[in-house]
Design a protein around this motif. Structure first.
Motif, short mmCIF file in Angstrom:
data_model
loop_
_atom_site.label_atom_id
_atom_site.label_comp_id
_atom_site.label_asym_id
_atom_site.label_seq_id
_atom_site.Cartn_x
_atom_site.Cartn_y
_atom_site.Cartn_z
N GLN A 122 -4.24 5.72 -6.74
CA GLN A 122 -4.33 4.26 -6.68
C GLN A 122 -4.86 3.82 -5.31
N SER A 123 -4.39 4.47 -4.27
CA SER A 123 -4.84 4.14 -2.92
C SER A 123 -6.34 4.39 -2.77
N ALA A 166 -8.58 4.41 -5.18
CA ALA A 166 -9.29 3.43 -6.00
C ALA A 166 -9.34 2.08 -5.30
N GLN A 167 -8.23 1.66 -4.68
CA GLN A 167 -8.20 0.40 -3.94
C GLN A 167 -9.14 0.44 -2.74
N THR A 168 -9.11 1.54 -2.01
CA THR A 168 -9.99 1.68 -0.85
C THR A 168 -11.45 1.59 -1.27
N GLU A 169 -11.79 2.24 -2.37
CA GLU A 169 -13.16 2.20 -2.88
C GLU A 169 -13.55 0.78 -3.32
N ALA A 170 -12.66 0.10 -4.03
CA ALA A 170 -12.95 -1.26 -4.51
C ALA A 170 -13.13 -2.23 -3.35
N MET A 197 0.81 -1.22 0.00
CA MET A 197 0.00 0.00 0.00
C MET A 197 0.85 1.27 0.00
N ASP A 198 2.00 1.24 0.66
CA ASP A 198 2.82 2.45 0.73
C ASP A 198 3.48 2.80 -0.61
#
Length: 110
Positions: free
Chosen positions: A22-23, A25-29, A15-16
């Motif tokens: 991107q972070s 988008a990943q959190t939303e997904a 994640m870092d």
């Protein structure tokens, strides 16, 4: 109902190392997937960091696995647990590099 563990396998990006976009988008997904699974998601899990293997001869070694994290769901069957992987963000790439292994957790009565 049984509990099933999802083991995430593949070359996941830490994640870092994500850009802010991107972070987000990943959190939303992941949030969308967690909402779909709802209360069947017993433990959202976590990604794994560095680890070690303890060998039966008393030595230690680097882990030989590409397991990068886990989650635990509750479902009626293995098939139902597999159905929760529909639109799972870890499987979004579609190139065969990532997989989710599912195992039923057996209740050990002692």
């Amino acid at each position: 109902m049984s509990k099933f563990i999802y083991l995430y396998k593949g070359p996941a990006t830490p994640m870092d190392q994500f850009t802010p976009e991107q972070s987000a988008a990943q959190t939303e997904a992941w949030g969308a997937w967690m909402s779909r699974v709802g209360p069947a998601l017993v433990d959202a899990g976590n990604p794994f960091a560095d680890g070690a293997a303890v060998v039966d001869d008393g030595s230690t070694a680097a882990p030989s696995s590409d397991v990068t994290g886990y989650s635990i769901v509750e479902a009626e069957s293995l098939e139902a647990a597999k159905n929760f992987t529909q639109d799972h963000p870890f499987l979004a790439e579609g190139n065969g590099r990532f997989r989710l292994e599912i195992f039923e957790l057996i209740d050990m009565q002692m």
